[in-house]
Design an enzyme around this catalytic site. Sequence first.
Site, PDB file in Angstrom:
ATOM      1  N   LYS B  98     -27.259  39.896 -27.591  1.00  0.00           N
ATOM      2  CA  LYS B  98     -25.806  40.639 -27.447  1.00  0.00           C
ATOM      3  C   LYS B  98     -26.328  40.700 -25.698  1.00  0.00           C
ATOM      4  CE  LYS B  98     -23.307  42.042 -30.705  1.00  0.00           C
ATOM      5  NZ  LYS B  98     -22.197  42.011 -31.016  1.00  0.00           N
ATOM      6  N   GLU B 120     -19.407  50.559 -27.077  1.00  0.00           N
ATOM      7  CA  GLU B 120     -19.963  51.007 -28.367  1.00  0.00           C
ATOM      8  C   GLU B 120     -20.862  50.100 -28.769  1.00  0.00           C
ATOM      9  OE1 GLU B 120     -17.577  48.856 -27.242  1.00  0.00           O
ATOM     10  OE2 GLU B 120     -18.344  46.793 -28.993  1.00  0.00           O
ATOM     11  N   SER B 387     -29.659  35.498 -34.707  1.00  0.00           N
ATOM     12  CA  SER B 387     -29.135  36.144 -33.782  1.00  0.00           C
ATOM     13  C   SER B 387     -30.237  37.726 -32.822  1.00  0.00           C
ATOM     14  CB  SER B 387     -27.726  36.803 -34.402  1.00  0.00           C
ATOM     15  OG  SER B 387     -27.863  37.514 -35.271  1.00  0.00           O
TER      16      SER B 387
END
Lengths: 267, 405
Positions: B98, B120, B387
Amino acid sequence: MSRIEQCFAALRAEGRKALIPYVTAGDPSPEMMLPLMHELVEAGVDVIELGVPFSDPMADGPVIQLAMERALAHNVSLRDVLDMVRAFRTTNQTTPVVLMGYLNPIEKMGYEVFAEQAAQAGVDGVLTVDLPPEEAEQVAPLFRRHGLDCIFLLAPTTTLERARRICEHASGYVYYVSLKGVTGSAALNVTEVAEKLEQLRSVTDLPIGVGFGIRDGASAAAIAGVADGVVVGSVLVNQIAANVGDLEQARAGITAVIRDMRAAMDR
Amino acid sequence: MSDSNSIDYTSVPDQHGHFGPYGGRFVSETLMDALDELEALYNKLSGEPEFQAEFDRDLAHYVGRPSPLYFAERLSARIGGAQIWLKREDLNHTGAHKVNNTIGQALLAKHMGKPRVIAETGAGQHGVATATVAARLGLKCQVYMGAEDVKRQALNVYRMKLLGAEVIPVTSGSKTLKDAMNEAMRDWVTNIDDTFYIIGTVAGPHPYPQLVRDFQCVIGREAREQCLAQAGRLPDALVACVGGGSNAIGLFHPFLEDQDVAMYGVEAGGDGVETGRHAAPLAAGQPGVLHGNRTYLMADENGQIIETHSVSAGLDYPGVGPEHSWLKDIGRVNYVDATDTEALAAFRELTRIEGIMPALESSHAVAYAMKLAATMRPDQIIVVNLSGRGDKDIHTVAGIDGISI
């Protein structure tokens, strides 16, 4: 001339402004709608905006979010909303009805099917919050072919050049969102709205309705001084939220607010 | 599928943000000007070498890139099929992919002079990555998080608070990621003058799906080079989990023109796609419009968005990035699923066999890769996007084991 155009033309001739209430269809229950719509007309409204319940109302504040949740608890669908309009039209052929909501329920029903059924039911205009003109190039002409006016939003952040393009796609009226925020926000600045509307008049002859932040007779009258129509929503829905168990009381509360606004606007 | 050779993958999105019939910009009017402004700025900056250099510098020295491509030899041997290689995004600063995107968007916020950022978050990884870059740049930061997710990701909630962000629990709707996104949109429309909305995935109104993809493509560019350098050839298959789909698009995109590289996007199968309790819109949904874009969605017959289910908060989302919808329709990527049970088994397996604890989101990719590997030859290569790391999920797994910690 569409029913919306006739309505605004008649008001203009009388030197009056449109009072446009918003209620969420099916809030707090489907039985409420038909009597409420007729009582709104008796109390002096000119156009009715009927909210189509959607699970994810991104542009709405908490008051209308909860209204949609109450309606969805009864599984009120777009088809049900069309049925409500159809029922209303059996005894009222003059008051324009505009459906206000989000795109996904219409997309799911299918644009052609929706346009045909909405027109048959007696819907006059469609305001889809998350459908800007850029994405409406096919949809807007389709709606118009079925006699439905496409009502688009203009915002404080809309540049004049953009407003010009939007108004080329719009019909019926345009809806100026008076402030940056969601429905039910508080801080209405009438002077700012007046300045913006003066600019917008240079790019369109369409009637301009103003909504967001109008709470009482005084703010309705102030907006009526500069706009062609006054849209009021959250303050009406609040009457329902406060009287969920007593529908007659809820309706009486709503019509009292409307009468107060009507009187203030016509004074 | 037959004509995917002739498709120009760099042609999407078009100038209006459309990926075939998907994507676009379905938002209320108040946001349109800000999106135009963001698009113009991004188009300008992304073409400037200085901006790219600034981004690359941050990725190298702050995030710790390149992340390794690691051959999971023991896991591969145990399965006895294809070689499983892991792209170690879990080793990034903040523990997931991210941050690649939040670094990029924070640079955009800085160029726009916005003093406040909002985000969010579902699992909390994007919220943490946003709070982190906000702390570094001295920006005010508020993160919207579904009240359900606040409960199941307590560790990340506290991390965000330590980083100086305010976490706002969202109690509307299903109280998960989609509701957090609704609330972030409401905040943005109200505070548009001073606020930059850092969207965490390849969804939302144009230009977000494009710019998030571009920032995440560092994953696939590195993996492609590393695979060529370490294994001497391109992989046979890529596997990544898909919630909104940012880590998957980041891995896949630089390989799209390599026709011999198969791609698998793994959605959250929850209790099983056949039960209806899942978060697999590409497998079981239909096209619709939500959160500013047209894409595959989980909705009922009336167009209402339905609640999703997944053991992993980060995949618990009823939509998916519009480019994935397009890649599904043209047949370039295969979209499959892994259930909660399969993901949990993969979580345990990778932890015990390789000493690598994957996030529950990434565990879905590992689970599918293990199944896929078993059908392939030992000389074949699968690259799995790992990830994120699993520390944030220890409470969830312990709870499933009946242990309170």
